[in-house]
Design an enzyme around this catalytic site. Structure first.
Site, mmCIF file in Angstrom:
data_model
loop_
_atom_site.group_PDB
_atom_site.id
_atom_site.type_symbol
_atom_site.label_atom_id
_atom_site.label_comp_id
_atom_site.label_asym_id
_atom_site.label_seq_id
_atom_site.Cartn_x
_atom_site.Cartn_y
_atom_site.Cartn_z
ATOM 1 C CE1 TYR A 102 42.172 -25.197 -1.881
ATOM 2 C CE2 TYR A 102 43.394 -27.201 -1.355
ATOM 3 C CZ TYR A 102 42.203 -26.500 -1.404
ATOM 4 O OH TYR A 102 41.042 -27.100 -0.971
ATOM 5 C CE LYS A 131 40.827 -24.713 1.590
ATOM 6 N NZ LYS A 131 39.429 -24.565 2.046
ATOM 7 C CB VAL A 179 43.490 -37.201 -10.865
ATOM 8 C CG1 VAL A 179 44.787 -36.512 -11.201
ATOM 9 C CG2 VAL A 179 43.384 -37.467 -9.371
ATOM 10 N N GLY A 183 51.597 -41.574 -11.508
ATOM 11 C CA GLY A 183 50.500 -41.915 -10.603
ATOM 12 C C GLY A 183 50.912 -42.654 -9.361
ATOM 13 N NE ARG A 221 47.618 -37.188 -3.421
ATOM 14 C CZ ARG A 221 48.940 -37.056 -3.389
ATOM 15 N NH1 ARG A 221 49.648 -37.786 -2.538
ATOM 16 N NH2 ARG A 221 49.555 -36.221 -4.191
#
Length: 341
Positions: free
Chosen positions: A175, A179, A217, A237, A241
């Protein structure tokens, strides 16, 4: 009078921003990925413009999903659905003035199961669409890339010229690597063939109407609480972000499309919505009256994980266009869950 829900009210606020909508007057606008989270919202925004005087062509691979997502517009003269897979050359004779390329599978399970297809669709899709645009008088190509192009950083906030580390010898790199390559392809077409290209890098984007295949998520957490279940965390976790509500993301894309400078790249993020995955789970659990519990990830889930520890964006560049986020994380998650009830 037709009742307008909170999500639609958010979209309607976009048209109070004073953008140069006249650039779209009389135009044909193609949006790929029109059944996805961002592409679908982009189509809704274009169609809900009170001063709409253009035609919107929504493309996707699944016509049934398109009817479900965009059914409110199917009988409108200005709306058209094109069943299309970006892996194939676009076969029609329509003059698209603007192409917004938002088709890309961003599901971690797909990264684990179909990394070859992920890479091909990201790179070949850009090729097919720009080549079509070159032959049909395209005015501007907007590529919806991803903040994953930054890879693993060194702790700094990511500006558009920064490039971090991606281990390109892992399937999960399908990915971010493709990209990155697609962005380079866009600017190469701009230099060699004079294509007017602008590139957007959205951060982690959330909102209602994510697809049933979306196992990112936030989508999994929301499904948990909507099903009356506790949220199951499959990692510690600790990843940090930037997040952005989908309507704000689409607003930013419109700013880039209508005001962005040719050949430039723009981050999209809400500077007030920066948290860890664990904190995200806790916020969603609180909204849904549930708890966060730990679970063991499958091997496939592990292969799809984004291992980047910190992914926080600078928004100075897009702020210079006059854009700012209006809906911050807590409010946006409440709106998202209410819309899906």
């Amino acid at each position: 009078m037709v009742e307008v829900n909170a999500y639609q009210q958010d979209i309607l606020q976009i048209f109070q921003a004073g953008l140069p909508w006249s650039k779209l007057s009389g135009c044909n606008i193609l949006v790929t990925g029109a059944t996805g989270l961002i592409g679908g919202c982009f189509v809704e925004a274009l169609m809900m413009n009170p001063k709409r005087d253009y035609h919107v062509y929504a493309s996707g691979r699944n016509e049934d999903r398109a009817k479900k997502r965009l059914g409110a517009f199917v009988n409108e003269e200005a709306f058209h659905f094109i069943r299309y897979d970006v892996l194939e050359p676009l076969k029609c004779d329509i003059h698209f003035d603007y192409i917004i390329h938002a088709a890309s599978n961003a599901s971690p399970s797909y990264f684990a199961q179909k990394p070859v297809e992920v890479m091909k669709s990201n790179i070949i899709g850009v090729t097919n669409l720009i080549e079509y645009g070159l032959l049909h008088g395209m005015k501007r190509f907007l590529y919806v890339s991803s903040g994953e192009v930054y890879g693993e950083g060194d702790g700094r906030v990511f500006t558009e010229e920064y490039s971090g580390y991606v281990n390109c010898t892992t399937p999960r790199a399908c990915y971010p690597s493709s990209k990155r390559a697609a962005e380079t392809l866009c600017v190469s077409y701009a230099v060699e063939y004079g294509v007017d290209v602008v590139i957007a890098r959205p951060c982690h984007t959330y909102g209602p109407y994510f697809t049933e295949q979306d196992n990112r998520v936030y989508a999994q957490f929301i499904r948990n609480v909507l099903s009356g279940e506790d949220i199951v965390m499959k990692s510690t976790g600790e990843q940090f972000r930037s997040w952005c509500y989908v309507v704000d993301c689409v607003s930013a894309l419109l700013y880039i499309l209508l005001k962005g400078e040719q050949g430039e790249v723009y981050n999209i993020a809400d500077s007030e919505s920066v948290i860890t995955i664990k904190e995200l789970a806790e916020v969603i659990a609180t909204i849904g009256g549930k708890e966060v519990i730990m679970g063991k990830p499958s091997e496939e889930e592990k292969r799809g994980y984004n291992v980047v520890r910190k992914n926080v964006f600078s928004i100075n560049k897009i702020s210079g266009l006059g854009w700012k986020a209006k809906t911050h994380l807590g409010e946006g998650l409440v709106k998202t869950i209410k819309e899906l009830l």
